[in-house]
Design an enzyme around this catalytic site. Structure first.
Site, mmCIF file in Angstrom:
data_model
loop_
_atom_site.group_PDB
_atom_site.id
_atom_site.type_symbol
_atom_site.label_atom_id
_atom_site.label_comp_id
_atom_site.label_asym_id
_atom_site.label_seq_id
_atom_site.Cartn_x
_atom_site.Cartn_y
_atom_site.Cartn_z
ATOM 1 C CD GLU A 175 -51.628 0.859 17.485
ATOM 2 O OE1 GLU A 175 -51.443 0.407 16.267
ATOM 3 O OE2 GLU A 175 -50.273 0.931 17.827
ATOM 4 C CD GLU A 294 -47.926 -0.946 20.768
ATOM 5 O OE1 GLU A 294 -47.468 -0.247 19.997
ATOM 6 O OE2 GLU A 294 -48.530 -1.860 20.496
#
Ligand code: AHR
Length: 501
Positions: A175, A294
């Protein structure tokens, strides 16, 4: 008798893609009680010789998880992997700034690789591209995968691991588009770093596959330019682009919550389009695949987490207790991933134990299956083979954020070798849905089993005291008649329909 009626046609000619088993991956981060108190608890009555909870390993095996992403997550962006190898008593205790916790480094990559083997799983390793860079990325691949005769590979052997771990899939950071990330970067900064780290990692071990960070969610202001720019730099060096998403029923709007997999579907389509735009721009023959590494429901624990004292080892963070309705959303998300099996090769339910997880434990006490355990276990154990395109005619509804939401969400997966078809289906309606399946393309089709997960109370949960409040049940199923199967899907239910073909 149901008023709601849906139809679908399942025909072997309409092949979408072969499922990659890694679509049923999961994730263990050094976060909360995932590692300490989750997979690792040396004082637990079931602990094995390595301190791993055997009861948890048994549940992970039941869940059938072929690959587990590790060690983060936000955690990885401040992690020094060297702190977690070598003699345990010499390992430093570090402040983990991502989760404001203490990291004792009692479990590191060698221990995790050992655990994964016991759980019948492979490791998907993330490298730190937050505070670190090309050199450390090169070193960890050498430590893990090079046979020997170099400094880092011999260090592994000195640590008692003679054979290389042979870790095949590596994530280039986590991320990196998010301002909350340690070492957050612009798309250009990250794209260049990912490209160079990837190049060097593949020079160390050309057999590895690499996942570049996509956006941390489709609502990021930089999406999808982030994807485009990162791939303009790193297209030739990487194999996958990551996607992350979490949903929650924050305002108690069930119909809207159940529709959120339509957002996941749109997200996947947009990322595929962006990958293919860059492919066209580069006049490349290479296809970038997706790693949805995710995905889950995550919101129940948000408020409680604000009260957790910082700088503890294994604090109770992100401990969502999942409801029946969450299981339906997880089921819809699984179906959505499978419907994109032509591009989604890897996906990781985030996470696996205690932290937004299908498996919960009590420190020193029992472990149990959350509601979301069941749709995942059904799919990962039964839905392998060829995903078929199956046109669905279903009544639809509109909700706050979505229009034309089909009450029926479904995907057939045909295991040709086993002679079995599995139809995974969610009924989003608050009444039963009469489903008519046209199976004339499979002349010898025979219905076998109908498994249902539902509950009169959509807020029902499994707890330590009542671990079997929400469990799957078998329902009777009629015979295939003249190539058609009629099945009733109960109101608000997850369904697994097994057909011999
Ligand atoms: O899975 C929990 C966290 O969610 C991960 O650490 C991070 O990557 C994401 O924001």
């Amino acid at each position: 008798m149901s008023n709601l009626k849906a139809r679908m046609t399942i025909d072997p000619a309409y092949r979408l893609a072969e499922t990659d088993p890694r679509i049923y991956g999961s994730f263990i981060e050094h976060l909360g009680r995932a590692v300490y108190g989750g997979i690792y608890d040396p004082s637990h009555p079931t602990a094995d010789e390595d301190g791993f909870r055997q009861d948890v390993i048994d549940l992970v095996k039941e869940l059938n998880v072929p690959i587990v992403r590790y060690p983060g997550g936000n955690f990885v962006s401040g992690y020094r992997w060297e702190d977690g190898v070598g003699p345990v008593e010499q390992r430093p205790v570090q402040l983990d700034l991502a989760w404001r916790s203490l990291e004792p480094n009692r479990v590191g990559l060698n221990e995790f690789a050992r655990w994964a083997k016991k759980a019948n799983s492979q490791v998907m390793m993330a490298v730190n591209l937050g505070t670190r860079g090309i050199e450390e990325a090169k070193q960890i691949v050498e430590y893990c995968n090079h046979p020997g005769g170099s400094y880092w590979s011999d260090l592994r052997r000195k640590h008692g691991i003679e054979q290389p771990h042979g870790i095949r899939v590596w994530c280039l950071g986590n991320e990196m588009d998010g301002p909350w990330q340690i070492g957050h970067k612009t798309a250009d900064e990250y794209g260049r770093l990912a490209q160079e780290a990837a190049k060097v990692m593949k020079w160390v071990d050309p057999s590895i596959e690499l996942v570049a960070c996509g956006s941390s969610g489709s609502k990021m202001a930089t999406f999808p330019d982030w994807e485009r720019i990162v791939l303009e730099h790193a297209y030739d060096e990487v194999d996958y682009l990551s996607l992350h998403t979490y949903y929650g029923n924050r305002d108690g709007d069930l119909a809207n919550f159940l529709a959120c997999s339509l957002d996941m579907d749109a997200f996947i389509r947009a990322v595929v389009a962006t990958c293919d735009f860059v492919r066209a721009k580069k006049r490349s023959n290479k296809t970038i695949y997706l790693s949805f590494d995710e995905w889950n429901v995550w919101f129940h624990s948000n408020e409680a987490d604000k009260q957790v004292e910082p700088w503890q080892v294994g604090p109770p963070l992100l401990e969502d207790v999942y409801t029946m309705e969450d299981a339906l959303v997880v089921g819809c998300m699984l179906i959505t991933l499978l419907k994109h099996a032509d591009r989604v090769r890897i996906a990781c339910l985030a996470q696996l134990v205690n932290v937004i997880a299908p498996i919960m434990t009590e420190n020193g006490g029992p472990s149990w299956r959350q509601t979301i355990f069941y749709p995942f276990a059904h799919a990962s154990n039964l839905a392998h083979g060829v995903v078929l395109y199956a046109p669905v005619e279903s009544p639809k509804y509109d909700s706050k954020d979505f229009t034309d939401v089909p009450y029926l969400e479904a995907v057939p997966v045909w295991n040709e070798a086993a002679g079995e078809m599995v139809l995974l289906a969610v009924n989003r309606a608050e009444e039963p849905l009469a489903l008519d399946v046209d199976l004339r393309g499979f002349p010898n089709a025979r219905s076998e089993e109908h498994i249902v997960l539902t509950h009169p109370n959509m807020k029902a949960v499994n707890t330590k005291e009542r671990p079997n409040e929400v469990v799957p049940q078998k329902r009777s199923i009629g015979a295939v008649d003249a190539g058609r199967l009629a099945v009733e899907l109960p109101a608000l239910s997850w369904n697994v329909i097994r057909i011999r073909v």
